[in-house]
Design a protein around this motif. Structure first.
Motif, PDB file in Angstrom:
ATOM      1  N   ILE A  17      64.977  68.859  51.351  1.00  0.00           N
ATOM      2  CA  ILE A  17      66.136  67.714  51.606  1.00  0.00           C
ATOM      3  C   ILE A  17      66.248  67.082  50.141  1.00  0.00           C
ATOM      4  CG2 ILE A  17      66.083  65.398  52.191  1.00  0.00           C
ATOM      5  CD1 ILE A  17      64.691  66.230  55.092  1.00  0.00           C
ATOM      6  N   VAL A  18      65.087  67.047  49.243  1.00  0.00           N
ATOM      7  CA  VAL A  18      65.219  66.301  48.051  1.00  0.00           C
ATOM      8  C   VAL A  18      66.141  67.417  46.985  1.00  0.00           C
ATOM      9  CG1 VAL A  18      64.045  65.942  45.600  1.00  0.00           C
ATOM     10  CG2 VAL A  18      63.395  64.866  47.813  1.00  0.00           C
ATOM     11  N   GLY A  19      65.932  68.707  47.075  1.00  0.00           N
ATOM     12  CA  GLY A  19      66.961  69.567  46.366  1.00  0.00           C
ATOM     13  C   GLY A  19      68.363  69.376  46.825  1.00  0.00           C
ATOM     14  N   VAL A  20      68.515  69.323  48.107  1.00  0.00           N
ATOM     15  CA  VAL A  20      69.979  69.335  48.556  1.00  0.00           C
ATOM     16  C   VAL A  20      70.687  67.985  48.149  1.00  0.00           C
ATOM     17  CG1 VAL A  20      71.436  68.994  50.555  1.00  0.00           C
ATOM     18  CG2 VAL A  20      69.906  70.790  50.465  1.00  0.00           C
ATOM     19  N   VAL A  21      69.937  66.910  48.165  1.00  0.00           N
ATOM     20  CA  VAL A  21      70.439  65.243  47.847  1.00  0.00           C
ATOM     21  C   VAL A  21      70.533  65.380  46.524  1.00  0.00           C
ATOM     22  CG1 VAL A  21      69.962  63.118  47.757  1.00  0.00           C
ATOM     23  CG2 VAL A  21      69.673  64.402  50.037  1.00  0.00           C
ATOM     24  N   THR A  22      69.764  66.105  45.719  1.00  0.00           N
ATOM     25  CA  THR A  22      69.994  65.915  44.319  1.00  0.00           C
ATOM     26  C   THR A  22      71.141  66.775  43.664  1.00  0.00           C
ATOM     27  OG1 THR A  22      67.712  65.794  44.000  1.00  0.00           O
ATOM     28  CG2 THR A  22      68.754  66.471  42.109  1.00  0.00           C
ATOM     29  N   THR A  23      71.419  67.930  44.200  1.00  0.00           N
ATOM     30  CA  THR A  23      72.686  68.778  43.980  1.00  0.00           C
ATOM     31  C   THR A  23      73.676  68.321  44.312  1.00  0.00           C
ATOM     32  OG1 THR A  23      71.109  70.642  44.179  1.00  0.00           O
ATOM     33  CG2 THR A  23      73.399  71.151  44.465  1.00  0.00           C
ATOM     34  N   LYS A  24      73.926  67.433  45.594  1.00  0.00           N
ATOM     35  CA  LYS A  24      74.904  66.898  45.867  1.00  0.00           C
ATOM     36  C   LYS A  24      75.527  65.763  45.268  1.00  0.00           C
ATOM     37  CE  LYS A  24      77.302  64.956  50.118  1.00  0.00           C
ATOM     38  NZ  LYS A  24      77.272  64.515  51.319  1.00  0.00           N
ATOM     39  N   LYS A  25      74.229  64.951  44.702  1.00  0.00           N
ATOM     40  CA  LYS A  25      74.597  63.918  43.889  1.00  0.00           C
ATOM     41  C   LYS A  25      75.296  64.532  42.408  1.00  0.00           C
ATOM     42  CE  LYS A  25      71.858  60.293  43.742  1.00  0.00           C
ATOM     43  NZ  LYS A  25      70.903  59.324  43.366  1.00  0.00           N
ATOM     44  N   LYS A  26      74.618  65.681  41.832  1.00  0.00           N
ATOM     45  CA  LYS A  26      75.137  65.928  40.705  1.00  0.00           C
ATOM     46  C   LYS A  26      76.650  66.360  40.992  1.00  0.00           C
ATOM     47  CE  LYS A  26      74.059  69.370  37.056  1.00  0.00           C
ATOM     48  NZ  LYS A  26      74.569  68.592  36.140  1.00  0.00           N
ATOM     49  N   LYS A  27      76.986  67.092  41.945  1.00  0.00           N
ATOM     50  CA  LYS A  27      78.309  67.438  42.108  1.00  0.00           C
ATOM     51  C   LYS A  27      79.533  66.104  41.887  1.00  0.00           C
ATOM     52  CE  LYS A  27      77.869  71.789  44.434  1.00  0.00           C
ATOM     53  NZ  LYS A  27      77.798  72.456  45.702  1.00  0.00           N
ATOM     54  N   GLU A  28      78.885  65.018  42.760  1.00  0.00           N
ATOM     55  CA  GLU A  28      79.736  63.790  42.628  1.00  0.00           C
ATOM     56  C   GLU A  28      80.046  63.412  41.125  1.00  0.00           C
ATOM     57  OE1 GLU A  28      77.661  61.403  45.237  1.00  0.00           O
ATOM     58  OE2 GLU A  28      78.411  62.458  47.176  1.00  0.00           O
ATOM     59  N   THR A  29      78.811  63.505  40.457  1.00  0.00           N
ATOM     60  CA  THR A  29      78.999  62.798  39.243  1.00  0.00           C
ATOM     61  C   THR A  29      79.875  63.695  38.256  1.00  0.00           C
ATOM     62  OG1 THR A  29      76.718  62.115  39.470  1.00  0.00           O
ATOM     63  CG2 THR A  29      77.425  62.338  37.213  1.00  0.00           C
ATOM     64  N   ASP A  30      79.758  65.187  38.474  1.00  0.00           N
ATOM     65  CA  ASP A  30      80.699  65.924  37.778  1.00  0.00           C
ATOM     66  C   ASP A  30      82.222  65.607  38.081  1.00  0.00           C
ATOM     67  OD1 ASP A  30      78.549  67.219  36.592  1.00  0.00           O
ATOM     68  OD2 ASP A  30      78.406  69.216  37.842  1.00  0.00           O
ATOM     69  N   ALA A  31      82.444  65.415  39.233  1.00  0.00           N
ATOM     70  CA  ALA A  31      83.920  65.185  39.659  1.00  0.00           C
ATOM     71  C   ALA A  31      84.361  63.918  39.088  1.00  0.00           C
ATOM     72  CB  ALA A  31      83.850  64.984  41.357  1.00  0.00           C
ATOM     73  N   SER A  32      83.623  62.806  38.970  1.00  0.00           N
ATOM     74  CA  SER A  32      83.908  61.587  38.483  1.00  0.00           C
ATOM     75  C   SER A  32      84.032  61.803  36.968  1.00  0.00           C
ATOM     76  CB  SER A  32      83.003  60.568  38.849  1.00  0.00           C
ATOM     77  OG  SER A  32      81.649  60.636  38.050  1.00  0.00           O
ATOM     78  N   SER A  33      83.117  62.616  36.289  1.00  0.00           N
ATOM     79  CA  SER A  33      83.316  62.746  34.785  1.00  0.00           C
ATOM     80  C   SER A  33      84.718  63.340  34.744  1.00  0.00           C
ATOM     81  CB  SER A  33      82.485  63.800  34.263  1.00  0.00           C
ATOM     82  OG  SER A  33      81.084  62.995  34.323  1.00  0.00           O
TER      83      SER A  33
END
Length: 93
Positions: free
Chosen positions: A46-62
């Motif tokens: 679960i931690v791996g999936v949540v962390t990966t999803k959060k990183k994708k959202e950050t990349d999109a906002s950048s």
């Protein structure tokens, strides 16, 4: 981070295999493997999936921020130096 998820899923799968393998002969070992699978593998995945999803959202906002900066530069609201400085700040995040 997907590696963490994969390790968690593999660990959980191995735990399930051990549960079924020991269920008939050694119930304590089966329960032990089951608890290890639940206590370690599931949260790890679960931690791996949540962390990966959060990183994708950050990349999109950048990316969106960089596009907005480019528009401001094209409209001559920002100078080239200001644009480069702000771009470096966004990419450094």
């Amino acid at each position: 981070m997907w590696v963490m998820s994969i390790i968690g899923v593999v660990w959980f799968s191995l735990s399930l295999i051990c549960i079924f393998a020991f269920a008939d002969t050694d119930i304590e070992a089966a329960v032990g493997w089951g608890l290890l699978g639940l206590a370690y593998a599931v949260p790890y995945a679960i931690v791996g999936v949540v962390t990966t999803k959060k990183k994708k959202e950050t990349d999109a906002s950048s990316t969106e921020e960089l596009l907005k900066l480019h528009e401001l530069k094209e409209k001559n609201i920002l100078t080239e130096d200001e644009f480069q400085a702000k771009k470096r700040a966004i990419l450094a995040k």
